[in-house]
Design an enzyme around this catalytic site. Sequence first.
Site, mmCIF file in Angstrom:
data_model
loop_
_atom_site.group_PDB
_atom_site.id
_atom_site.type_symbol
_atom_site.label_atom_id
_atom_site.label_comp_id
_atom_site.label_asym_id
_atom_site.label_seq_id
_atom_site.Cartn_x
_atom_site.Cartn_y
_atom_site.Cartn_z
ATOM 1 N N LYS A 22 0.852 -1.212 0.000
ATOM 2 C CA LYS A 22 0.000 0.000 0.000
ATOM 3 C C LYS A 22 0.875 1.245 0.000
ATOM 4 C CE LYS A 22 -1.590 1.513 4.090
ATOM 5 N NZ LYS A 22 -1.312 2.911 4.469
ATOM 6 N N ASN A 23 1.911 1.240 0.852
ATOM 7 C CA ASN A 23 2.709 2.457 1.036
ATOM 8 C C ASN A 23 3.710 2.713 -0.078
ATOM 9 O OD1 ASN A 23 1.223 2.892 3.273
ATOM 10 N ND2 ASN A 23 2.815 2.360 4.747
ATOM 11 N N ARG A 100 -4.602 10.797 4.523
ATOM 12 C CA ARG A 100 -3.602 11.846 4.589
ATOM 13 C C ARG A 100 -2.476 11.664 3.574
ATOM 14 N NH1 ARG A 100 0.440 11.838 6.907
ATOM 15 N NH2 ARG A 100 0.212 13.851 7.838
ATOM 16 N N CYS A 124 -4.453 12.300 12.724
ATOM 17 C CA CYS A 124 -5.202 11.041 12.681
ATOM 18 C C CYS A 124 -5.019 10.385 14.048
ATOM 19 C CB CYS A 124 -4.684 10.155 11.553
ATOM 20 S SG CYS A 124 -3.086 9.473 11.919
ATOM 21 N N ARG A 129 0.687 14.357 12.957
ATOM 22 C CA ARG A 129 1.114 14.130 11.564
ATOM 23 C C ARG A 129 1.304 15.446 10.790
ATOM 24 N NH1 ARG A 129 -0.660 8.771 10.102
ATOM 25 N NH2 ARG A 129 0.844 8.857 8.406
ATOM 26 N N PRO A 130 2.143 16.361 11.250
ATOM 27 C CA PRO A 130 2.353 17.615 10.513
ATOM 28 C C PRO A 130 3.033 17.347 9.164
ATOM 29 C CG PRO A 130 3.889 17.426 12.347
ATOM 30 C CD PRO A 130 2.967 16.262 12.448
ATOM 31 N N VAL A 131 3.005 18.357 8.309
ATOM 32 C CA VAL A 131 3.642 18.239 6.987
ATOM 33 C C VAL A 131 4.670 19.351 6.789
ATOM 34 C CG1 VAL A 131 1.767 16.986 5.849
ATOM 35 C CG2 VAL A 131 1.719 19.505 5.923
ATOM 36 N N ASP A 132 5.189 19.872 7.900
ATOM 37 C CA ASP A 132 6.121 21.009 7.797
ATOM 38 C C ASP A 132 7.367 20.682 6.964
ATOM 39 O OD1 ASP A 132 6.469 19.288 10.080
ATOM 40 O OD2 ASP A 132 8.101 20.584 10.722
ATOM 41 N N LEU A 133 7.834 19.427 7.032
ATOM 42 C CA LEU A 133 9.040 19.092 6.254
ATOM 43 C C LEU A 133 8.739 19.067 4.756
ATOM 44 C CD1 LEU A 133 10.810 16.332 8.377
ATOM 45 C CD2 LEU A 133 11.037 18.814 8.481
ATOM 46 N N ILE A 336 8.607 6.834 16.636
ATOM 47 C CA ILE A 336 8.234 7.567 15.425
ATOM 48 C C ILE A 336 6.972 8.406 15.631
ATOM 49 C CG2 ILE A 336 7.673 7.364 12.970
ATOM 50 C CD1 ILE A 336 10.461 6.335 13.482
ATOM 51 N N ARG A 406 -8.348 -0.645 4.865
ATOM 52 C CA ARG A 406 -7.504 0.382 4.253
ATOM 53 C C ARG A 406 -6.151 -0.203 3.865
ATOM 54 N NH1 ARG A 406 -7.063 5.915 7.242
ATOM 55 N NH2 ARG A 406 -5.728 6.075 5.426
HETATM 56 C C1 EPZ Z 1 4.520 6.857 6.129
HETATM 57 O O1 EPZ Z 1 3.784 7.883 6.752
HETATM 58 C C2 EPZ Z 1 3.594 5.652 6.080
HETATM 59 N N1 EPZ Z 1 2.418 5.975 5.282
HETATM 60 C C3 EPZ Z 1 3.180 5.262 7.500
HETATM 61 O O2 EPZ Z 1 2.377 4.087 7.420
HETATM 62 C C4 EPZ Z 1 4.434 4.936 8.292
HETATM 63 O O3 EPZ Z 1 4.084 4.640 9.622
HETATM 64 C C5 EPZ Z 1 5.397 6.139 8.271
HETATM 65 O O4 EPZ Z 1 5.685 6.503 6.899
HETATM 66 C C6 EPZ Z 1 6.712 5.837 8.960
HETATM 67 O O5 EPZ Z 1 7.328 4.755 8.347
HETATM 68 C C7 EPZ Z 1 2.509 5.933 3.939
HETATM 69 O O6 EPZ Z 1 3.557 5.650 3.381
HETATM 70 C C8 EPZ Z 1 1.266 6.257 3.165
HETATM 71 P P1 EPZ Z 1 6.758 10.142 8.154
HETATM 72 P P2 EPZ Z 1 4.382 9.399 6.763
HETATM 73 O O7 EPZ Z 1 6.678 11.403 7.367
HETATM 74 O O8 EPZ Z 1 5.096 9.663 5.482
HETATM 75 C C9 EPZ Z 1 6.729 13.373 11.623
HETATM 76 C C10 EPZ Z 1 0.513 2.743 7.801
HETATM 77 O O9 EPZ Z 1 0.085 2.211 8.824
HETATM 78 N N2 EPZ Z 1 6.663 14.360 10.527
HETATM 79 O O10 EPZ Z 1 7.940 9.235 7.953
HETATM 80 O O11 EPZ Z 1 3.316 10.306 7.163
HETATM 81 C C11 EPZ Z 1 5.490 12.492 11.702
HETATM 82 O O12 EPZ Z 1 4.483 13.118 12.468
HETATM 83 C C12 EPZ Z 1 1.000 4.167 7.845
HETATM 84 O O13 EPZ Z 1 0.605 2.196 6.686
HETATM 85 C C13 EPZ Z 1 6.782 15.710 10.835
HETATM 86 O O14 EPZ Z 1 6.919 16.089 11.989
HETATM 87 O O15 EPZ Z 1 5.442 9.283 7.955
HETATM 88 C C14 EPZ Z 1 6.029 11.251 12.368
HETATM 89 O O16 EPZ Z 1 6.093 11.475 13.763
HETATM 90 C C15 EPZ Z 1 0.844 4.777 9.228
HETATM 91 N N3 EPZ Z 1 6.743 16.626 9.828
HETATM 92 C C16 EPZ Z 1 7.452 11.148 11.812
HETATM 93 O O17 EPZ Z 1 7.785 12.467 11.335
HETATM 94 C C17 EPZ Z 1 6.587 16.243 8.509
HETATM 95 O O18 EPZ Z 1 6.580 17.129 7.626
HETATM 96 C C18 EPZ Z 1 7.590 10.173 10.651
HETATM 97 O O19 EPZ Z 1 6.599 10.525 9.707
HETATM 98 C C19 EPZ Z 1 6.464 14.874 8.213
HETATM 99 C C20 EPZ Z 1 6.512 13.940 9.247
#
Ligand code: EPZ
Length: 427
Positions: A22-23, A100, A124, A129-133, A336, A406
Amino acid sequence: MDQIRIRGGKPLKGSIRISGAKNAALPLMTASLLTAEKLVLTNLPFLADITTLVQLLMQHGVHVSMRGAAAGEGEGHVIELTAKEIASTTAPYDLVRKMRASVLVLGPLVARRGEARVSLPGGCAIGTRPVDLHLKGLEALGAEIELAGGYIHARAPKGLAGGHFVFPFVSVGATENLVMAASIAKGDSTLVNAAREPEVVDLCRCLVAMGAKIEGIGGDTLRIQGVPALHAAEHRVVADRIEAGTFAMAAAATGGDVELVGVNLDLIASVAEALERAGVEITATAEGVRARRANGRLTGVDVMTEPFPGFPTDMQAQMMALMAVADGASMITETIFENRFMHVPELTRMGANINVHHASAMVRGVRKLTGAPVMATDLRASVSLVIAGLAAEGETLISRVYHLDRGYERIERKLSACGADIERMGS
Ligand code: EPZ
C-alpha cells in the site's frame, strides 16, 4: 458497519500470497501527475486507500483504468494512469481528510503545473502528523508556500529550481514528495537524511524508469538531476513488507507454520531478527519466506521502532500482540509517532498485561488471551487485534473493521485459507 468474528486457537498452516505494498502504491500513483504519458502499475493491491486516491487523481484530470491481472500477468491488479492535462490543481479537504497520503499530490502538482492548492491533511488517530518538512523542502526547491483557510498554497510560476535540503529527521512522505518534485525541476537537487524505506526505493526506481535521473537510491542522500519531462513506464509494485511481517507474527502467535509468497527476506530483515530472538524460525524459501514457531513457547524480547532498516513502526502493534502471549517481559518503544498505543486498551480487554510509560510499553506475557468484543482504532492497531484473536481462547468480535480494509487486502480470506476460523459479518 462490518465486523470480523474470530474463534481463536487454531494454528495457521499453509501459504499466503503477499500483495503489493500500500505504502508504495500510493506515491507511485501520484507520480502519474508528473508526466502527460501513461504510467502502468502492476501487482497493485486492491484496498480502500487505493480507491480513495483514484478518486482524488481523477478530479485532478488523471484518466484511470483498473483491471484484475490477466493470466500470466501474475497477481494483484493493473492500473493505468494518464495525466494528459491537469484539470485542477486543488486537492479538496473532503478527499484529503479521508486519507492523509493525499498530500503526496503536492510535489508532483507544483512541479508539473507550477501551482498546487492542497488541503492540510489534519491529524489522525496515531498523531498530529504535521507536513512542515514537505513544505520546507519544497521551499528549498524554489516553491513559495502559503497556508490559508486550511489549505497549502504552493506556487512556482517559473517552475521549481531544484536545491539542497537536509531533513532534520527521517520522513517517508516528505522524501517522496521532494524526490518527485525534484525529478522535473529545472536544476539539480540533493536530499540529505532522506528516508530509505523500500517503498521510497520503489518510487525512485519507477521514476528512473520514467526518465528521472536519481543517484544514491537506497541510501540516505539522494542526488536528483532535474529533467524537462518524464515519459511512459510500466512498474511492478514492491511486495508489502508490513503485510508479510503481520502474517509472520500471526503464524508465530498461533504456533503455526506459514509460507509468505512473493516477499524476500531482506525486506523484513529487522522484523525477522526480532522474531528469531523471540523463538520464531524465519527462513528464505524459493517462493518467499517461511515463518514458524521453532518449538514450545515464545520468548519476550525488546524492540524499538526506528526508520528503515530499523524495526518498522507499522509493525509495533502486531509485535505487541505477539509478545502478549510470550514467556517473560518485552519492552516495546515507539519512537516515530506520539500516540501509537491505541491497541493497548483493547489488548488488555483480552487479558494482556501491558503497562505504558510515555513512549514505552512493558508487556508481560500471559499463558492465554481470551476472546472479547474489541474495537479497531487505526490500521495497524486493528490488525494487532486480529493476531490476538487468532491466538486467544474463545471468540473475538472486532468492530470498525473499515480500518483494516484500508491496508489489508481480503485479510479474512487469506487467513481462513490457512485454517483460521475467521469470518466477516455485515451488520
Ligand atoms: C509513512 O507515513 C507511512 N504511510 C506510515 O504508514 C508509516 O508509519 C510512516 O511513513 C513511517 O514509516 C505511507 O507511506 C502512506 P513520516 P508518513 O513522514 O510519510 C513526523 C501505515 O500504517 N513528521 O515518515 O506520514 C510524523 O508526524 C502508515 O501504513 C513531521 O513532523 O510518515 C512522524 O512522527 C501509518 N513533519 C514522523 O515524522 C513532517 O513534515 C515520521 O513521519 C512529516 C513527518
